[in-house]
Design an enzyme around this catalytic site. Structure first.
Site, PDB file in Angstrom:
ATOM      1  N   SER A  79      34.581  60.658  78.825  1.00 28.88           N
ATOM      2  CA  SER A  79      34.801  61.995  78.275  1.00 28.88           C
ATOM      3  C   SER A  79      33.930  63.019  79.003  1.00 28.88           C
ATOM      4  O   SER A  79      32.725  62.812  79.160  1.00 28.88           O
ATOM      5  CB  SER A  79      34.440  61.942  76.775  1.00 28.88           C
ATOM      6  OG  SER A  79      34.534  63.205  76.179  1.00 28.88           O
ATOM      7  N   SER A 131      37.041  76.657  77.954  1.00 28.93           N
ATOM      8  CA  SER A 131      37.227  77.985  77.357  1.00 28.93           C
ATOM      9  C   SER A 131      35.997  78.867  77.384  1.00 28.93           C
ATOM     10  O   SER A 131      36.126  80.075  77.300  1.00 28.93           O
ATOM     11  CB  SER A 131      37.700  77.827  75.919  1.00 28.93           C
ATOM     12  OG  SER A 131      36.662  77.311  75.125  1.00 28.93           O
ATOM     13  N   HIS A 159      43.947  75.876  76.855  1.00 29.86           N
ATOM     14  CA  HIS A 159      43.700  77.226  77.383  1.00 29.86           C
ATOM     15  C   HIS A 159      44.523  77.516  78.625  1.00 29.86           C
ATOM     16  O   HIS A 159      44.249  78.478  79.337  1.00 29.86           O
ATOM     17  CB  HIS A 159      42.206  77.425  77.639  1.00 29.86           C
ATOM     18  CG  HIS A 159      41.444  77.436  76.364  1.00 29.86           C
ATOM     19  ND1 HIS A 159      41.360  78.543  75.552  1.00 29.86           N
ATOM     20  CD2 HIS A 159      40.816  76.437  75.699  1.00 29.86           C
ATOM     21  CE1 HIS A 159      40.677  78.241  74.466  1.00 29.86           C
ATOM     22  NE2 HIS A 159      40.337  76.967  74.520  1.00 29.86           N
ATOM     23  N   THR A 187      48.388  73.537  72.739  1.00 27.20           N
ATOM     24  CA  THR A 187      48.460  74.230  71.448  1.00 27.20           C
ATOM     25  C   THR A 187      49.610  75.228  71.474  1.00 27.20           C
ATOM     26  O   THR A 187      50.006  75.707  72.542  1.00 27.20           O
ATOM     27  CB  THR A 187      47.142  74.971  71.147  1.00 27.20           C
ATOM     28  OG1 THR A 187      47.210  75.522  69.827  1.00 27.20           O
ATOM     29  CG2 THR A 187      46.888  76.107  72.118  1.00 27.20           C
ATOM     30  N   LYS A 190      47.694  79.649  71.003  1.00 22.03           N
ATOM     31  CA  LYS A 190      46.985  80.602  71.872  1.00 22.03           C
ATOM     32  C   LYS A 190      48.015  81.414  72.646  1.00 22.03           C
ATOM     33  O   LYS A 190      48.558  82.361  72.119  1.00 22.03           O
ATOM     34  CB  LYS A 190      45.944  79.868  72.712  1.00 22.03           C
ATOM     35  CG  LYS A 190      44.859  79.253  71.789  1.00 22.03           C
ATOM     36  CD  LYS A 190      43.679  78.716  72.529  1.00 22.03           C
ATOM     37  CE  LYS A 190      42.752  77.911  71.626  1.00 22.03           C
ATOM     38  NZ  LYS A 190      42.028  78.669  70.614  1.00 22.03           N
ATOM     39  N   THR A 219      50.318  64.278  56.539  1.00 23.88           N
ATOM     40  CA  THR A 219      50.145  65.703  56.261  1.00 23.88           C
ATOM     41  C   THR A 219      51.503  66.394  56.352  1.00 23.88           C
ATOM     42  O   THR A 219      52.400  65.927  57.065  1.00 23.88           O
ATOM     43  CB  THR A 219      49.110  66.330  57.238  1.00 23.88           C
ATOM     44  OG1 THR A 219      48.786  67.633  56.790  1.00 23.88           O
ATOM     45  CG2 THR A 219      49.638  66.413  58.658  1.00 23.88           C
TER      46      THR A 219
HETATM   47  C1  LIG Z   1      39.942  73.102  74.376  1.00 27.51           C
HETATM   48  C2  LIG Z   1      40.517  73.157  73.015  1.00 27.51           C
HETATM   49  N1  LIG Z   1      41.240  72.111  72.559  1.00 27.51           N
HETATM   50  C3  LIG Z   1      41.777  72.118  71.325  1.00 27.51           C
HETATM   51  C4  LIG Z   1      41.616  73.196  70.477  1.00 27.51           C
HETATM   52  C5  LIG Z   1      42.244  73.143  69.122  1.00 27.51           C
HETATM   53  O1  LIG Z   1      43.471  73.828  69.145  1.00 27.51           O
HETATM   54  P1  LIG Z   1      44.036  74.502  67.798  1.00 27.51           P
HETATM   55  O2  LIG Z   1      43.319  75.808  67.634  1.00 27.51           O
HETATM   56  O3  LIG Z   1      45.504  74.652  68.028  1.00 27.51           O
HETATM   57  O4  LIG Z   1      43.722  73.576  66.668  1.00 27.51           O
HETATM   58  C6  LIG Z   1      40.853  74.304  70.897  1.00 27.51           C
HETATM   59  C7  LIG Z   1      40.578  75.483  70.067  1.00 27.51           C
HETATM   60  O5  LIG Z   1      41.111  76.133  69.407  1.00 27.51           O
HETATM   61  C8  LIG Z   1      40.297  74.279  72.190  1.00 27.51           C
HETATM   62  O6  LIG Z   1      39.561  75.308  72.634  1.00 27.51           O
END
Ligand SMILES: Cc1ncc(COP(=O)(O)O)c(C=O)c1O
Length: 346
Positions: A79, A131, A159, A187, A190, A219
């Site tokens: 990681s 980010s 991102h 996601t 964003k 869920t």
């Molecule tokens: C790099 C990264 N991965 C995953 C997420 C999580 O995504 P979500 O906001 O859709 O839960 C975020 C932040 O929001 C993020 O900055």
């Protein structure tokens, strides 16, 4: 896209047709036509055989990493040190061995892999655009290393989706390496302006996550109106490279304007424009004065999101910020900086 009539109309139409909720979990009446279409569209976007939509990017990372790390016998997850909390929590939930490589450090990743018994399954988890610093991973080189050691690759493009690549599939598309990445996560919240998350990859990998990830199974699904809005957004964004080009031009222009005004901009090759303040109290004060005195909201980013001493404002222009708006921001920031006198850029 959160203000786009294309998205809002799609959501309103689905809302009046299907109502507000999803009615149930994905396996118990929550799989709407809109979600099925959305998964097919995302698979097309990333040119992968299968996609699984979650209620957020967080649950997508958590569910996928926890599942893959636990079902692969004796798996080791490698990681990146700067990975997002959702990946860290997912890896923790996998309860497998984890090794952390220094951020974007290929030699360190290579040396960690060299020390792992070849027969063990290995998964490299990393992001494309980070980010907070806005720096970008060397995806092709990480894939080279992964192939050399027979490791799977898992790439968070949260991102980057919508913002990079000819069709907005992310940095892996831009760099021509998406086919070499086993799992891409993204996601819908964003660039796509709605909410939800997903993983995409080979059907057997996606089906494994579908079958085991508690955050997918237990869920309530995304409501049809949300899925319909996300679907409209993905379709629009992927077929409009012009707004992507405009976004990057705006980020370059803002960075140049801030540099000319002698403000301490962090240099990177992405659309994220961090301005380093270097102190938590000063960072909050700069942000508050921008809001109170100039009616401009810029997020203060403090520890633990960034290391102490690197507190910053994180600016991300949209394609719709014109030169006048950006000049107003830079002038206001210069005035506030001269008044607060933070450690950086006095
Ligand atoms: C790099 C990264 N991965 C995953 C997420 C999580 O995504 P979500 O906001 O859709 O839960 C975020 C932040 O929001 C993020 O900055």
């Amino acid at each position: 896209m959160g203000q786009s009539p294309v998205v809002i109309e799609a959501m309103m139409e689905a809302l009046s047709t299907y109502g507000s909720g999803a009615r149930g979990t994905r396996n118990i009446s929550g799989t709407s036509h809109a979600i099925v279409e959305l998964e097919a569209e995302l698979a097309r976007l990333h040119r992968k055989p299968a996609t699984l939509v979650f209620t957020s990017g967080f649950t997508a990372n958590h569910g996928a990493l926890a599942t893959l790390g636990s079902v692969l016998p004796d798996c080791v997850i490698l990681s990146d040190a700067d990975n997002h909390a959702s990946m860290i929590e997912g890896i923790r939930a996998a309860r497998c061995e984890k090794r952390i490589f220094r951020h974007n450090d290929l030699a360190h990743l290579d040396s960690l892999l060299a020390g792992i018994e070849p027969r063990r399954p290995k998964l490299i988890a990393f992001e494309s655009v980070y980010s907070m610093d806005g720096d970008i991973a060397p995806i092709a080189k990480i894939c080279d290393i992964a192939e050399r050691y027979g490791a799977m690759t898992y790439l968070d493009e949260v991102h980057a989706v919508g913002l990079y690549g000819a069709t907005g599939a992310g940095v892996a598309e831009r760099d021509g390496v998406a086919h070499r990445v086993d799992v891409i996560q993204g996601t819908l919240a964003k660039a796509f302006g709605v909410v939800g998350g997903y993983v995409t990859g080979q059907a057997n990998v996606v089906d494994t996550v579908r079958s085991y990830a508690p955050g997918f199974i237990f869920t309530t699904a995304l409501p049809p109106a949300v899925a319909a809005g996300a679907l409209a957004s993905v379709r629009y964004v992927s077929s409009h490279p012009d707004i992507r080009a405009r976004l990057h031009e705006r980020a370059r222009t803002l960075r140049a304007m801030l540099t000319r005004a002698n403000l301490p901009v962090m240099l990177n090759a992405s659309h994220i424009v961090p301005v380093v303040v270097g102190d938590a109290a000063a960072c909050l004060e700069v942000s508050q004065r921008l809001l109170d005195d100039h009616a401009i909201y810029a997020q203060p980013i403090n520890y633990p999101t960034v290391p102490r001493g690197t507190e910053r404002l994180r600016l991300t222009p949209t394609p719709f910020h014109d030169d006048a708006a950006m000049a107003q921001l830079v002038d206001a920031l210069r005035m506030v900086w001269d008044r607060v006198r933070p450690p950086r850029g006095r």
